[in-house]
Design an enzyme around this catalytic site. Structure first.
Site, PDB file in Angstrom:
ATOM      1  N   ASN A  14       0.969  -1.170  -0.045  1.00  0.00           N
ATOM      2  CA  ASN A  14       0.107   0.368   0.039  1.00  0.00           C
ATOM      3  C   ASN A  14       0.806   1.077   0.036  1.00  0.00           C
ATOM      4  O   ASN A  14       1.583   1.499   1.235  1.00  0.00           O
ATOM      5  CB  ASN A  14      -1.211   0.030   1.160  1.00  0.00           C
ATOM      6  CG  ASN A  14      -2.026   0.777   1.606  1.00  0.00           C
ATOM      7  OD1 ASN A  14      -1.346   2.264   0.977  1.00  0.00           O
ATOM      8  ND2 ASN A  14      -3.248   0.900   1.387  1.00  0.00           N
ATOM      9  N   ASP A  16      -0.015   4.268  -0.369  1.00  0.00           N
ATOM     10  CA  ASP A  16      -0.695   5.937   0.141  1.00  0.00           C
ATOM     11  C   ASP A  16       0.462   6.702   0.951  1.00  0.00           C
ATOM     12  O   ASP A  16       0.212   8.442   0.870  1.00  0.00           O
ATOM     13  CB  ASP A  16      -1.527   5.564   1.007  1.00  0.00           C
ATOM     14  CG  ASP A  16      -3.154   4.663   0.399  1.00  0.00           C
ATOM     15  OD1 ASP A  16      -3.067   4.491  -0.563  1.00  0.00           O
ATOM     16  OD2 ASP A  16      -4.436   4.459   1.406  1.00  0.00           O
ATOM     17  N   HIS A  17       1.375   6.233   1.408  1.00  0.00           N
ATOM     18  CA  HIS A  17       2.250   7.236   2.896  1.00  0.00           C
ATOM     19  C   HIS A  17       3.086   7.405   1.456  1.00  0.00           C
ATOM     20  O   HIS A  17       3.630   8.894   2.015  1.00  0.00           O
ATOM     21  CB  HIS A  17       2.657   6.279   3.520  1.00  0.00           C
ATOM     22  CG  HIS A  17       1.592   5.685   4.868  1.00  0.00           C
ATOM     23  ND1 HIS A  17       0.746   7.076   4.865  1.00  0.00           N
ATOM     24  CD2 HIS A  17       1.822   4.644   5.429  1.00  0.00           C
ATOM     25  CE1 HIS A  17      -0.270   6.085   5.995  1.00  0.00           C
ATOM     26  NE2 HIS A  17       0.555   5.203   6.721  1.00  0.00           N
ATOM     27  N   ARG A  25       3.911  18.342   0.554  1.00  0.00           N
ATOM     28  CA  ARG A  25       4.985  19.333   0.065  1.00  0.00           C
ATOM     29  C   ARG A  25       4.081  20.087  -1.231  1.00  0.00           C
ATOM     30  O   ARG A  25       4.153  21.547  -2.063  1.00  0.00           O
ATOM     31  CB  ARG A  25       6.387  19.139  -0.364  1.00  0.00           C
ATOM     32  CG  ARG A  25       6.700  20.245  -1.050  1.00  0.00           C
ATOM     33  CD  ARG A  25       7.297  21.650  -0.673  1.00  0.00           C
ATOM     34  NE  ARG A  25       8.377  21.474  -0.094  1.00  0.00           N
ATOM     35  CZ  ARG A  25       9.846  21.936   0.284  1.00  0.00           C
ATOM     36  NH1 ARG A  25      10.061  21.603  -1.285  1.00  0.00           N
ATOM     37  NH2 ARG A  25      10.319  22.164   0.910  1.00  0.00           N
ATOM     38  N   HIS A  57      -5.648   3.865  -2.011  1.00  0.00           N
ATOM     39  CA  HIS A  57      -7.196   3.811  -1.611  1.00  0.00           C
ATOM     40  C   HIS A  57      -7.061   5.809  -2.461  1.00  0.00           C
ATOM     41  O   HIS A  57      -5.715   6.591  -2.019  1.00  0.00           O
ATOM     42  CB  HIS A  57      -7.241   4.204   0.414  1.00  0.00           C
ATOM     43  CG  HIS A  57      -8.335   4.435   0.765  1.00  0.00           C
ATOM     44  ND1 HIS A  57      -8.716   4.032   1.920  1.00  0.00           N
ATOM     45  CD2 HIS A  57      -9.409   4.883  -0.747  1.00  0.00           C
ATOM     46  CE1 HIS A  57     -10.214   4.570   2.042  1.00  0.00           C
ATOM     47  NE2 HIS A  57     -10.767   4.755   0.864  1.00  0.00           N
ATOM     48  N   ARG A  59      -9.633   8.059  -1.770  1.00  0.00           N
ATOM     49  CA  ARG A  59     -10.153   9.026  -0.831  1.00  0.00           C
ATOM     50  C   ARG A  59     -11.253   9.934  -0.875  1.00  0.00           C
ATOM     51  O   ARG A  59     -10.552  10.747  -2.384  1.00  0.00           O
ATOM     52  CB  ARG A  59      -9.750   9.204   0.287  1.00  0.00           C
ATOM     53  CG  ARG A  59      -8.768   8.106   1.536  1.00  0.00           C
ATOM     54  CD  ARG A  59      -8.373   8.168   2.894  1.00  0.00           C
ATOM     55  NE  ARG A  59      -9.288   8.816   3.840  1.00  0.00           N
ATOM     56  CZ  ARG A  59      -9.237   7.833   4.349  1.00  0.00           C
ATOM     57  NH1 ARG A  59      -8.771   6.538   4.699  1.00  0.00           N
ATOM     58  NH2 ARG A  59     -10.431   8.095   5.459  1.00  0.00           N
ATOM     59  N   ARG A  63      -6.302  12.994  -0.081  1.00  0.00           N
ATOM     60  CA  ARG A  63      -5.385  13.379   1.441  1.00  0.00           C
ATOM     61  C   ARG A  63      -4.192  12.411   0.554  1.00  0.00           C
ATOM     62  O   ARG A  63      -3.559  13.721   1.080  1.00  0.00           O
ATOM     63  CB  ARG A  63      -5.660  13.164   3.212  1.00  0.00           C
ATOM     64  CG  ARG A  63      -6.229  11.614   2.915  1.00  0.00           C
ATOM     65  CD  ARG A  63      -6.552  11.340   3.936  1.00  0.00           C
ATOM     66  NE  ARG A  63      -7.378  11.338   4.462  1.00  0.00           N
ATOM     67  CZ  ARG A  63      -8.488  11.206   5.150  1.00  0.00           C
ATOM     68  NH1 ARG A  63      -7.114  10.242   6.446  1.00  0.00           N
ATOM     69  NH2 ARG A  63      -9.402  11.217   6.154  1.00  0.00           N
ATOM     70  N   GLU A  84      -8.703   0.219  -3.147  1.00  0.00           N
ATOM     71  CA  GLU A  84      -9.543   0.718  -1.984  1.00  0.00           C
ATOM     72  C   GLU A  84     -10.053   2.149  -2.047  1.00  0.00           C
ATOM     73  O   GLU A  84     -10.010   3.042  -2.751  1.00  0.00           O
ATOM     74  CB  GLU A  84      -8.373   0.889  -0.725  1.00  0.00           C
ATOM     75  CG  GLU A  84      -7.726  -0.415  -0.484  1.00  0.00           C
ATOM     76  CD  GLU A  84      -7.119  -0.041   0.740  1.00  0.00           C
ATOM     77  OE1 GLU A  84      -7.489   1.365   1.508  1.00  0.00           O
ATOM     78  OE2 GLU A  84      -5.361  -0.901   0.942  1.00  0.00           O
ATOM     79  N   THR A 114      -6.539   6.363   9.139  1.00  0.00           N
ATOM     80  CA  THR A 114      -6.606   5.587   8.537  1.00  0.00           C
ATOM     81  C   THR A 114      -7.699   4.908   8.297  1.00  0.00           C
ATOM     82  O   THR A 114      -8.337   4.705   9.574  1.00  0.00           O
ATOM     83  CB  THR A 114      -5.322   4.860   8.679  1.00  0.00           C
ATOM     84  OG1 THR A 114      -5.518   3.218   7.836  1.00  0.00           O
ATOM     85  CG2 THR A 114      -5.150   4.498  10.121  1.00  0.00           C
ATOM     86  N   THR A 115      -8.305   3.601   7.994  1.00  0.00           N
ATOM     87  CA  THR A 115      -9.511   3.246   7.273  1.00  0.00           C
ATOM     88  C   THR A 115      -9.479   2.189   9.339  1.00  0.00           C
ATOM     89  O   THR A 115      -8.568   1.321   9.675  1.00  0.00           O
ATOM     90  CB  THR A 115      -8.939   1.806   6.519  1.00  0.00           C
ATOM     91  OG1 THR A 115      -9.085   2.331   5.555  1.00  0.00           O
ATOM     92  CG2 THR A 115     -10.294   1.608   6.580  1.00  0.00           C
ATOM     93  N   GLU A 165     -11.077  -9.219   2.679  1.00  0.00           N
ATOM     94  CA  GLU A 165      -9.770  -8.816   2.844  1.00  0.00           C
ATOM     95  C   GLU A 165     -10.302  -8.070   4.820  1.00  0.00           C
ATOM     96  O   GLU A 165     -10.673  -7.777   5.056  1.00  0.00           O
ATOM     97  CB  GLU A 165      -9.150  -7.712   2.603  1.00  0.00           C
ATOM     98  CG  GLU A 165      -7.994  -7.389   3.676  1.00  0.00           C
ATOM     99  CD  GLU A 165      -7.499  -6.408   2.997  1.00  0.00           C
ATOM    100  OE1 GLU A 165      -7.829  -6.030   1.750  1.00  0.00           O
ATOM    101  OE2 GLU A 165      -6.244  -5.124   3.452  1.00  0.00           O
ATOM    102  N   HIS A 204      -3.524  -4.605   7.367  1.00  0.00           N
ATOM    103  CA  HIS A 204      -4.203  -3.547   8.126  1.00  0.00           C
ATOM    104  C   HIS A 204      -2.904  -3.643   9.581  1.00  0.00           C
ATOM    105  O   HIS A 204      -3.291  -4.933  10.481  1.00  0.00           O
ATOM    106  CB  HIS A 204      -5.274  -2.889   8.453  1.00  0.00           C
ATOM    107  CG  HIS A 204      -5.482  -1.637   8.764  1.00  0.00           C
ATOM    108  ND1 HIS A 204      -5.294  -1.179  10.350  1.00  0.00           N
ATOM    109  CD2 HIS A 204      -5.994  -0.266   8.187  1.00  0.00           C
ATOM    110  CE1 HIS A 204      -5.432   0.490   9.657  1.00  0.00           C
ATOM    111  NE2 HIS A 204      -5.797  -0.210   9.363  1.00  0.00           N
ATOM    112  N   GLY A 205      -1.548  -2.937   9.728  1.00  0.00           N
ATOM    113  CA  GLY A 205      -1.158  -3.230  10.403  1.00  0.00           C
ATOM    114  C   GLY A 205      -0.147  -4.314  11.027  1.00  0.00           C
ATOM    115  O   GLY A 205       0.760  -4.488  12.289  1.00  0.00           O
ATOM    116  N   GLY A 226       1.541  -1.334   4.355  1.00  0.00           N
ATOM    117  CA  GLY A 226       1.469   0.084   4.261  1.00  0.00           C
ATOM    118  C   GLY A 226       2.286   0.978   4.977  1.00  0.00           C
ATOM    119  O   GLY A 226       3.681   0.663   4.954  1.00  0.00           O
ATOM    120  N   HIS A 227       1.822   0.592   6.401  1.00  0.00           N
ATOM    121  CA  HIS A 227       2.284   1.828   7.164  1.00  0.00           C
ATOM    122  C   HIS A 227       4.134   1.186   7.394  1.00  0.00           C
ATOM    123  O   HIS A 227       4.955   2.519   6.984  1.00  0.00           O
ATOM    124  CB  HIS A 227       1.942   1.807   8.724  1.00  0.00           C
ATOM    125  CG  HIS A 227       2.337   2.552   9.257  1.00  0.00           C
ATOM    126  ND1 HIS A 227       1.709   4.181   9.362  1.00  0.00           N
ATOM    127  CD2 HIS A 227       3.223   2.816  10.248  1.00  0.00           C
ATOM    128  CE1 HIS A 227       2.767   5.209   9.728  1.00  0.00           C
ATOM    129  NE2 HIS A 227       3.703   3.798  10.774  1.00  0.00           N
TER     130      HIS A 227
END
Ligand code: PXP
Length: 252
Positions: A14, A16-17, A25, A57, A59, A63, A84, A114-115, A165, A204-205, A226-227
């Site tokens: 993922n 997204d980050h 920026r 994702h 959104r 964002r 997503e 986050t979700t 998922e 997730h996580g 992702g994270h």
């Protein structure tokens, strides 16, 4: 004792980050040059490092990932794209135009970072079923991001989703016996989903430590992470971060 032989887990990264950093920026400036970091470069590095797909994702508040990111990613046939999205007419129209390989329907609220929870499929079968049908008739595989909850699994199968998922957030946030309890819930849900003919993914996580426990869950096909990967990439680079996670997903 029977040994459980499983196919290798697949990794969807993922990214997204990556877009979050860029948007910090360059909000609203994507048409100008050098809007770094570019999510296309990130996707290329992940795929070359052995990832099996890219998850983004889009959104409603845009964002992080922007429409142009999704269109540009879709132009790269080598990228298996999992989009997503919340179940809204605006994003559904984009999905039907882009035709990602997969769509994962997620709950979405503006206030969340986050979700947060899984999708309430049970009780919303009519609205979600219509979206699933439209996506599937466009040739897109559809996944439901749900809590490891039997009612949600049953409802997902009923409305024609092909994949669930399982939300691993509660597991990731728990410790000791509570974490084992959450892991058992996920494993039980995975069994039920598999029996219902659903592909089982998780996300997730998930991080470099808890992935060892996640590996014990039966029937898993894709992990969407992702994270932790993007965080590790800040110190070690994205290529190394993806390879390390893939190694841990394979370890016996
Ligand atoms: N799967 C879904 C459906 C998500 O919404 C997210 C978070 O965007 C992830 C996986 C990845 O979670 P994390 O960033 O905690 O690895």
């Amino acid at each position: 004792m029977t040994t459980h032989l499983r196919k290798a887990l697949r990794l969807g990264v993922n990214i997204d980050h990556i877009a979050t950093v860029r948007q910090a920026r360059y909000p609203g400036m994507l048409d100008s040059h050098n809007c770094e970091p570019d999510v296309l470069n990130a996707a290329a590095i992940c795929m070359l490092a052995g990832a099996h797909g890219i998850t983004v994702h889009l959104r409603a508040d845009r964002r992080h990932i922007q429409d142009s990111d999704v269109y540009r990613l879709r132009e790269k046939p080598e990228v298996r794209l999992n989009l997503e999205m919340g179940n809204t007419p605006e994003i559904l129209a984009i999905a039907l135009q882009i035709r990602p390989d997969e769509v994962c329907l997620v709950p979405e609220t503006r206030a969340e970072i986050t979700t947060e929870g899984g999708l309430a499929v049970a009780g919303n079968e009519w609205q979600l079923g219509e979206t699933v049908a439209r996506l599937r008739s466009a040739g897109i595989k559809v996944s439901m991001f749900i809590e490891p909850d039997l009612q949600q699994i049953e409802a997902s199968a009923k409305i024609g989703a092909e994949i669930v998922e399982l939300h691993t957030g509660a597991f990731a946030n728990a410790h000791g016996p509570a974490q084992q309890h959450e892991l058992d819930r996920i494993a039980n849900a995975a069994d039920v989903a598999d029996q219902a003919g659903l592909q089982v993914n998780a996300g997730h996580g998930i991080n470099y430590e808890n992935v060892a426990l996640i590996r014990s869950v039966p029937h898993l096909v894709d992990l969407n992470i992702g994270h932790s990967i993007v965080s590790r990439s800040l110190f070690f680079g994205l290529d190394a971060a993806v390879r390390e996670m893939l190694g841990l997903m394979k370890a016996i």
